[in-house]
Scaffold this motif. Structure first.
Motif: not given
Length: 521
Positions: A32-38, A61-64, A175-179
Motif C-alpha cells: 500500500g501507500l508509503g509501504c514496500d515489499s517488506t 517506494h522501498g528500493r525502487n 518503510m515510510m521514511n524511505r518513500v
C-alpha cells in the motif's frame, strides 16, 4: 532481484520465491501507500512451502527509486508487473493488494489484465464519500508541505495496527521514511481518482473470485465502510478478522495465511456453496443492492434536488427552478412523494394514488405520469432522467442528494426538544410565525395529510409542555392562537387564551374568542 525496463530505464526491485511444491499456485502481492515489499515479511515463511510468491516495490517506494523524468502511474506499474511475470514465466497469479495496492489491483481487473486469476483486497477503499477523500488528501499534503512528514506517518502507523510489536511498528516507520514524497502524493492521487470513478455499474461485468478482508479495529477504513464495498463488487467472500487493525498482515499474519490458503482452495480451485437461486435470498439481495446503490449514488452525486412544498410547490435543481407542467398527470403529487421518500416501490405508488383502480389501469396511469415527469426533467436538464431518478422494474429511487422543506421542518421540531425551556418558547413562537396558514397547500393525498397531522401533533405536544411553565404572556398567547388554529374545537385552549388575554387586558380580542367558545357549547 532487480530488473531494468528498457523503455524508461527504470529499475524495479522484486523477489520471486519458488515453492518446494511442484506446480504450485502463485501469489503476487502489491503493498500500500508509503509501504514496500517488506510489508509481507511476516506471512512469507508460512506461504512459501505451498505457493510461489512475488513481492515487489512500487515506484518511489522501498528500493525502487524513480528518475526525475518518470512519474508514478498505473501504466508504469502494470509494465513492471508484466515484465516480472514474463521474466519468471508466470502466466497468471492470485493478486493480493493492501490498501492502495488493492486499488491498483482493481484497476488491473477493470483493464481486463489476463494475469489476474483471483483478487484479494485487504483494507482497500472502494466506496468513499467524495468530500471526505478530498479533505483528507488536502490535510495530509498540507502537513507534509509544512515539513511535518514524520507527523503524518506516525499518525498513520498508530492507526493501522492494534497489537503490533514495537519491532513491527519500527519496520513500518522505516518503510515510510524511505518513500519518495513525490511518489507518495502521486500514489494517493491515483487511488483517490480511482475510488471517485468506482460504481456498482462499473464492476458489474467483473467475473472472477474476489475476497474482501478487513480488520475488526481498522481505524482508517472501518468495517462498516467495507460493507458498501461488498455491494460494489458482489465479492465471493467477505470477512472481518477479529482483533486486527488496518494492517492485517502485521497484526494477524498466521490467520491471514490460513484465510488466503482457504480462499484459493475453496473459492478458486474448488466449488464453494452458493445461496444464489433461492427465491427469498435473491429477492432480498436485490432489494438490499438497490437500497445501497441508491444511497451511494446520492452521496457521490454533485447534484442536489430541493423539494419545496411546505408553502407552495417548487422543485430546484442545483438552485435553479425546474419549470414545467407540474399540475398535469399527477406529476406534482407523484414527484413530491418520490423525492420526499427517496425510495419507493411501484406498488406503493399504486396504493397511494390509485387505490380504487384495478392493477392494470393503475399501472397504465403510473406509466403515463412517469413519462410526463421524465419529459419535464429531461426538457429542463438535457440529461437522461436516470441521472436524477432511477426508475426500475420494481423500485424507483433518487440518484442525487435530496433536500425538502418538509424534512427540514421535522428536523427543526426535533431540535426544539433539545433546547432549554428558557429559550424554547421564543423559538417555538418564531417557528409557528413562519408556518403557512395550511401546510402543504394544494396537496391532499393521504400521505400528505398524515405528514401534516404528524407535524401538527409534534408541535402541539411541545407547546402543551411549555404551557405548564411560567411563560412570557405574549409568547403564551401566540402559542395558544396556533393551537386553536389547528384544533378549532378544543374548548380548553379557548379558556386558556381568554384567561391570558384578560391578564394582559386585551379585551377586544377576548370578544372574538368568547364568541368562538360559545359556538362550541
Amino acid at each position: 532481484m532487480p530488473i531494468t525496463l528498457l523503455e524508461n530505464s527504470q529499475t524495479t526491485y522484486y523477489d520471486y520465491i519458488v515453492s518446494e511444491q511442484k506446480d504450485a499456485e502463485t501469489f503476487l502481492f502489491i503493498h500500500g501507500l508509503g509501504c514496500d515489499s517488506t510489508l509481507w515479511d511476516d506471512i512469507i515463511p508460512f506461504l512459501k512451502p505451498k505457493y510461489n510468491l512475488v513481492v515487489f516495490d512500487l515506484p518511489g517506494h522501498g528500493r525502487n527509486k524513480l528518475s526525475e523524468n518518470v512519474g508514478f502511474s498505473l501504466s508504469l506499474i502494470f509494465s513492471d508487473i508484466e515484465h516480472i511475470l514474463f521474466t519468471e514465466n508466470i502466466p497468471s497469479c492470485h493478486v493480493v493488494g493492501y490498501a492502495g495496492g488493492g486499488n491498483i489491483a482493481l484497476e488491473a481487473v477493470l483493464k481486463q489484465k489476463k494475469w489476474v486469476r483471483s483478487l484479494t483486497l485487504i483494507s482497500t477503499p472502494i466506496f468513499m464519500p467524495f468530500q471526505i477523500g478530498e479533505q483528507e488528501m488536502r490535510k495530509r499534503f498540507a502537513t507534509i508541505e509544512e515539513g511535518k512528514k514524520q507527523q503524518v506517518f506516525k499518525s498513520i502507523i498508530d492507526g493501522i495496527t492494534v497489537i503490533a510489536s514495537e519491532e513491527r511498528k519500527s519496520r513500518l516507520e522505516g518503510m515510510m521514511n524511505r518513500v519518495d514524497i513525490r511518489s507518495y502524493k502521486d500514489f494517493y492521487k491515483v487511488c483517490k481518482n480511482s475510488v471517485q470513478e468506482y460504481s456498482p455499474e462499473k464492476f458489474k461485468n467483473v467475473d472472477l473470485p474476489i475476497f474482501l478482508l478487513v480488520g475488526e479495529f481498522d481505524a482508517t477504513f472501518p468495517p462498516k465502510l467495507h460493507l458498501f464495498d461488498d455491494t460494489y463488487l458482489n465479492s465471493s467472500r467477505f470477512l472481518i478478522i477479529p482483533n486486527a487493525g488496518n494492517a492485517v498482515m502485521v497484526d494477524k499474519p498466521k490467520q491471514l495465511v490460513e484465510l488466503l490458503d482457504d480462499f484459493v482452495i475453496q473459492y478458486v480451485l474448488g466449488s464453494p456453496p452458493s445461496l444464489k437461486g433461492r427465491g427469498y435470498v435473491d429477492k432480498l439481495n436485490f432489494e438490499l443492492q438497490s437500497i445501497v446503490n441508491s444511497g451511494i449514488r446520492q452521496v457521490n452525486s454533485r447534484n442536489t434536488i430541493e423539494l419545496h412544498f411546505l408553502t407552495s410547490f417548487k422543485v430546484l435543481l442545483d438552485g435553479k427552478e425546474i419549470e414545467g407542467k407540474w399540475n398535469q398527470r399527477k406529476a406534482k403529487q407523484i414527484f413530491s412523494y418520490i423525492l420526499y421518500h427517496q425510495q419507493v416501490t411501484r406498488d406503493q405508488l399504486y396504493d397511494v394514488f390509485w387505490p380504487d383502480l384495478e392493477l392494470t389501469k393503475a399501472r397504465n396511469q403510473l406509466r403515463v405520469s412517469l413519462n410526463h415527469i421524465k419529459s419535464i426533467i429531461e426538457g429542463f436538464t438535457g440529461d437522461d432522467l436516470s441521472k436524477y431518478i432511477d426508475i426500475g422494474r420494481d423500485l424507483i429511487v433518487t440518484s442525487v442528494r435530496v433536500k425538502s422543506d418538509g424534512e427540514n421542518l421535522l428536523n427543526e421540531i426535533e431540535q426544539l426538544k433539545l433546547v432549554s425551556y428558557s429559550d424554547r418558547a421564543a423559538k417555538v413562537v418564531e417557528l409557528i410565525a413562519r408556518l403557512p396558514e395550511v401546510l402543504f397547500p394544494g396537496l391532499y393525498d393521504e400521505w400528505v395529510l398524515e405528514l401534516r397531522s404528524s407535524i401538527e401533533m409534534e408541535l402541539t405536544s411541545i407547546i402543551e409542555d411549555l404551557l405548564d411553565e411560567d411563560l412570557d404572556p405574549s409568547e403564551e398567547i401566540n402559542m395558544l392562537k396556533y393551537l386553536i388554529k389547528i384544533h378549532p374545537n378544543e374548548e380548553l385552549y379557548y379558556e386558556q387564551i381568554l384567561f391570558a388575554l384578560e391578564q394582559e387586558r386585551k379585551y377586544s380580542e377576548m370578544d372574538f374568542y368568547e364568541d368562538k367558545l360559545n359556538s362550541l357549547k
